[in-house]
Motif scaffolding. Structure first.
Motif, PDB file in Angstrom:
ATOM      1  N   TYR A 140       0.832  -1.202   0.000  1.00 51.20           N
ATOM      2  CA  TYR A 140       0.000   0.000   0.000  1.00 51.20           C
ATOM      3  C   TYR A 140       0.870   1.257   0.000  1.00 51.20           C
ATOM      4  O   TYR A 140       2.029   1.235   0.418  1.00 51.20           O
ATOM      5  N   VAL A 141       0.284   2.326  -0.477  1.00 46.84           N
ATOM      6  CA  VAL A 141       0.834   3.679  -0.341  1.00 46.84           C
ATOM      7  C   VAL A 141      -0.313   4.589   0.052  1.00 46.84           C
ATOM      8  O   VAL A 141      -1.449   4.378  -0.392  1.00 46.84           O
ATOM      9  N   LYS A 142      -0.040   5.573   0.882  1.00 55.58           N
ATOM     10  CA  LYS A 142      -1.127   6.478   1.263  1.00 55.58           C
ATOM     11  C   LYS A 142      -0.597   7.847   1.652  1.00 55.58           C
ATOM     12  O   LYS A 142       0.569   8.006   2.028  1.00 55.58           O
ATOM     13  N   LEU A 143      -1.485   8.823   1.557  1.00 63.67           N
ATOM     14  CA  LEU A 143      -1.238  10.189   2.004  1.00 63.67           C
ATOM     15  C   LEU A 143      -2.215  10.518   3.118  1.00 63.67           C
ATOM     16  O   LEU A 143      -3.392  10.141   3.048  1.00 63.67           O
ATOM     17  N   MET A 144      -1.722  11.245   4.131  1.00 65.32           N
ATOM     18  CA  MET A 144      -2.552  11.594   5.273  1.00 65.32           C
ATOM     19  C   MET A 144      -2.369  13.064   5.622  1.00 65.32           C
ATOM     20  O   MET A 144      -1.294  13.629   5.404  1.00 65.32           O
ATOM     21  N   TYR A 151       7.801  11.272   5.524  1.00 62.46           N
ATOM     22  CA  TYR A 151       7.735  10.048   4.729  1.00 62.46           C
ATOM     23  C   TYR A 151       8.046   8.862   5.632  1.00 62.46           C
ATOM     24  O   TYR A 151       9.015   8.895   6.404  1.00 62.46           O
ATOM     25  N   HIS A 152       7.228   7.811   5.535  1.00 63.79           N
ATOM     26  CA  HIS A 152       7.428   6.579   6.292  1.00 63.79           C
ATOM     27  C   HIS A 152       7.389   5.424   5.293  1.00 63.79           C
ATOM     28  O   HIS A 152       6.405   5.270   4.568  1.00 63.79           O
ATOM     29  N   PHE A 153       8.444   4.631   5.260  1.00 61.30           N
ATOM     30  CA  PHE A 153       8.507   3.572   4.249  1.00 61.30           C
ATOM     31  C   PHE A 153       9.038   2.289   4.880  1.00 61.30           C
ATOM     32  O   PHE A 153      10.010   2.303   5.632  1.00 61.30           O
ATOM     33  N   THR A 154       8.386   1.172   4.542  1.00 58.19           N
ATOM     34  CA  THR A 154       8.826  -0.143   4.984  1.00 58.19           C
ATOM     35  C   THR A 154       8.953  -1.057   3.770  1.00 58.19           C
ATOM     36  O   THR A 154       8.083  -1.043   2.885  1.00 58.19           O
ATOM     37  N   ILE A 155      10.056  -1.807   3.706  1.00 62.45           N
ATOM     38  CA  ILE A 155      10.234  -2.808   2.654  1.00 62.45           C
ATOM     39  C   ILE A 155      10.534  -4.153   3.293  1.00 62.45           C
ATOM     40  O   ILE A 155      11.022  -4.216   4.435  1.00 62.45           O
ATOM     41  N   ARG A 156      10.244  -5.217   2.567  1.00 64.52           N
ATOM     42  CA  ARG A 156      10.537  -6.567   3.047  1.00 64.52           C
ATOM     43  C   ARG A 156      10.946  -7.424   1.862  1.00 64.52           C
ATOM     44  O   ARG A 156      10.190  -7.568   0.904  1.00 64.52           O
ATOM     45  N   PHE A 157      12.164  -7.940   1.901  1.00 63.28           N
ATOM     46  CA  PHE A 157      12.681  -8.811   0.851  1.00 63.28           C
ATOM     47  C   PHE A 157      13.214 -10.089   1.474  1.00 63.28           C
ATOM     48  O   PHE A 157      13.807 -10.052   2.559  1.00 63.28           O
ATOM     49  N   LYS A 158      13.022 -11.205   0.793  1.00 64.40           N
ATOM     50  CA  LYS A 158      13.600 -12.468   1.248  1.00 64.40           C
ATOM     51  C   LYS A 158      15.057 -12.537   0.804  1.00 64.40           C
ATOM     52  O   LYS A 158      15.438 -13.305  -0.090  1.00 64.40           O
ATOM     53  N   HIS A 159      15.852 -11.661   1.406  1.00 65.31           N
ATOM     54  CA  HIS A 159      17.281 -11.604   1.104  1.00 65.31           C
ATOM     55  C   HIS A 159      18.013 -11.284   2.401  1.00 65.31           C
ATOM     56  O   HIS A 159      17.601 -10.377   3.139  1.00 65.31           O
ATOM     57  N   VAL A 230      15.898   0.975   1.743  1.00 64.56           N
ATOM     58  CA  VAL A 230      14.639   1.664   2.048  1.00 64.56           C
ATOM     59  C   VAL A 230      14.789   3.182   1.889  1.00 64.56           C
ATOM     60  O   VAL A 230      13.840   3.868   1.509  1.00 64.56           O
ATOM     61  N   ARG A 231      15.978   3.690   2.139  1.00 67.82           N
ATOM     62  CA  ARG A 231      16.191   5.126   1.917  1.00 67.82           C
ATOM     63  C   ARG A 231      16.019   5.460   0.434  1.00 67.82           C
ATOM     64  O   ARG A 231      15.462   6.507   0.088  1.00 67.82           O
ATOM     65  N   HIS A 232      16.487   4.568  -0.453  1.00 71.46           N
ATOM     66  CA  HIS A 232      16.306   4.839  -1.878  1.00 71.46           C
ATOM     67  C   HIS A 232      14.834   4.776  -2.257  1.00 71.46           C
ATOM     68  O   HIS A 232      14.393   5.519  -3.148  1.00 71.46           O
ATOM     69  N   LYS A 233      14.072   3.927  -1.611  1.00 74.48           N
ATOM     70  CA  LYS A 233      12.638   3.865  -1.879  1.00 74.48           C
ATOM     71  C   LYS A 233      11.958   5.190  -1.537  1.00 74.48           C
ATOM     72  O   LYS A 233      11.031   5.629  -2.231  1.00 74.48           O
ATOM     73  N   ILE A 234      12.421   5.850  -0.489  1.00 72.35           N
ATOM     74  CA  ILE A 234      11.886   7.181  -0.162  1.00 72.35           C
ATOM     75  C   ILE A 234      12.324   8.186  -1.221  1.00 72.35           C
ATOM     76  O   ILE A 234      11.530   9.043  -1.642  1.00 72.35           O
ATOM     77  N   LEU A 235      13.574   8.097  -1.658  1.00 69.84           N
ATOM     78  CA  LEU A 235      14.051   8.972  -2.738  1.00 69.84           C
ATOM     79  C   LEU A 235      13.139   8.840  -3.960  1.00 69.84           C
ATOM     80  O   LEU A 235      12.709   9.850  -4.547  1.00 69.84           O
ATOM     81  N   ASP A 236      12.836   7.604  -4.346  1.00 71.16           N
ATOM     82  CA  ASP A 236      11.935   7.368  -5.485  1.00 71.16           C
ATOM     83  C   ASP A 236      10.555   7.951  -5.235  1.00 71.16           C
ATOM     84  O   ASP A 236       9.952   8.571  -6.117  1.00 71.16           O
ATOM     85  N   ALA A 237      10.041   7.724  -4.025  1.00 72.96           N
ATOM     86  CA  ALA A 237       8.688   8.190  -3.714  1.00 72.96           C
ATOM     87  C   ALA A 237       8.588   9.711  -3.801  1.00 72.96           C
ATOM     88  O   ALA A 237       7.595  10.250  -4.313  1.00 72.96           O
ATOM     89  N   ILE A 238       9.608  10.404  -3.329  1.00 71.00           N
ATOM     90  CA  ILE A 238       9.604  11.869  -3.404  1.00 71.00           C
ATOM     91  C   ILE A 238       9.558  12.311  -4.863  1.00 71.00           C
ATOM     92  O   ILE A 238       8.804  13.218  -5.228  1.00 71.00           O
ATOM     93  N   GLY A 239      10.348  11.653  -5.708  1.00 65.50           N
ATOM     94  CA  GLY A 239      10.317  11.979  -7.134  1.00 65.50           C
ATOM     95  C   GLY A 239       8.989  11.656  -7.769  1.00 65.50           C
ATOM     96  O   GLY A 239       8.440  12.451  -8.548  1.00 65.50           O
ATOM     97  N   TYR A 252       3.274  10.824   3.989  1.00 64.20           N
ATOM     98  CA  TYR A 252       3.261   9.724   3.025  1.00 64.20           C
ATOM     99  C   TYR A 252       3.709   8.473   3.763  1.00 64.20           C
ATOM    100  O   TYR A 252       4.706   8.495   4.489  1.00 64.20           O
ATOM    101  N   GLU A 253       2.986   7.386   3.556  1.00 66.08           N
ATOM    102  CA  GLU A 253       3.352   6.120   4.186  1.00 66.08           C
ATOM    103  C   GLU A 253       3.243   5.003   3.161  1.00 66.08           C
ATOM    104  O   GLU A 253       2.313   4.998   2.342  1.00 66.08           O
ATOM    105  N   ALA A 254       4.176   4.059   3.211  1.00 66.80           N
ATOM    106  CA  ALA A 254       4.150   2.969   2.235  1.00 66.80           C
ATOM    107  C   ALA A 254       4.693   1.685   2.832  1.00 66.80           C
ATOM    108  O   ALA A 254       5.614   1.704   3.662  1.00 66.80           O
TER     109      ALA A 254
END
Length: 294
Positions: A140-144, A151-159, A230-239, A252-254
């Motif tokens: 999900y992504v959302k604006l509040m 900006y709040h971002f969480t990622i999860r990878f099986k790595h 995850v920091r790069h994911k925030i960079l992308d989201a801002i763009g 913004y939360e994702a």
């Protein structure tokens, strides 16, 4: 607080991520109330930065018009948005923005060189009034609504190197430059090999991306931050969120957000005027909200 553009034209040359060819990027000032406009110099096509001009979000954010596209715009836009620039012409001589080192740090340096100047028009910002959410499965992504920009971002990878990462950013130009701008795009070795078999990612290398095999980071210098991913994911989201066409105030939360979900979020936000209001930076309240862009 006034609208801003850059004080002088600046340019650089870098490699395009997908074709691997040199791309010249030039930034030029634009008059007030012009917004951000991309120009394909090689074909003479201008593409205003608007959500409806997004034509692809699979591997990057891509805008297009009349059959011509400009790809991988999100890192540059992330820096432009962080600097609070309202009006700018972005000229490229190919169909993608140069990838540089895979982060937005080079673009920040370019904007520092260009310097920003105020224009004779009041700055406007969008205030988020209602929660807007795009959800697909558990992603999900959302604006509040908020009087701050976070900006709040969480990622999860099986790595084993990534696993689950979370980052919160209280946005300002300085926190962006210190905590986000240097975070590089990343990918997995098997994905890179597949993309190259399709004629894509020909310019990708350890010089402009963090690449992982099944167990480790392949870049000899390692990571710039332990949670660079995850920091790069925030960079992308801002763009990506800059496609709204105006700086916004809100949260913004994702979870596992993507270019595609971000694009859908901008469309959902703008679909209903009850979701937001656009205010000029004149009132004390608006000035307090706009401190992130000072």
């Amino acid at each position: 607080m006034k609208q801003t553009t850059i004080a002088k034209p600046v340019e650089l040359v870098g490699i395009g991520l997908h074709k691997g060819s040199p791309v010249r990027l030039r930034l030029e000032p634009l008059e007030a109330d012009s917004g951000i406009v991309f120009v394909r110099k090689d074909v003479g096509v201008s593409i205003p930065l608007k959500p409806e001009n997004v034509v692809d979000t699979q591997m990057a954010t891509v805008i297009g018009k009349d059959g011509y596209v400009i790809s991988t715009i999100e890192h540059l836009l992330s820096a432009i948005y962080a600097y609070g620039i309202d009006n700018l012409r972005i000229i490229v001589d190919a169909d993608e923005v140069p990838v540089m080192d895979g982060s937005s740090a080079s673009f920040c340096l370019l904007l520092d060189e260009a310097e920003t100047v105020e224009q004779d028009a009041p700055k406007r910002i969008m205030r988020i009034k209602k929660e807007v959410t795009i959800k697909e499965g558990d992603k999900y992504v959302k604006l509040m609504p908020s009087n701050d920009l976070r900006y709040h971002f969480t990622i999860r990878f099986k790595h084993p190197v990534i696993s689950e990462q979370h980052f919160d950013l209280d946005f300002s130009r300085e926190t962006y430059k210190a905590e986000i701008a240097r975070a590089r795009t990343f990918g997995f070795l098997h994905e890179v090999q597949y993309l190259r078999s399709k004629g894509l990612a020909l310019g990708g290398s350890l010089e402009n991306a963090v690449v992982l095999d099944e167990k480790k980071v392949l870049n000899p210098e390692g990571l710039r931050y332990s949670n660079e991913f995850v920091r790069h994911k925030i960079l992308d989201a801002i763009g990506d969120m800059s496609l709204i066409g105006i700086n916004f105030i809100g949260e913004y939360e994702a979870f596992a957000g993507s270019h595609d979900l971000n694009h859908k979020l901008t469309l959902e936000l703008l679909k209903d005027p009850a979701n937001y209001e656009v205010v000029e930076i004149a009132t004390a309240e608006a000035k307090a909200m706009a401190k992130a862009y000072a």
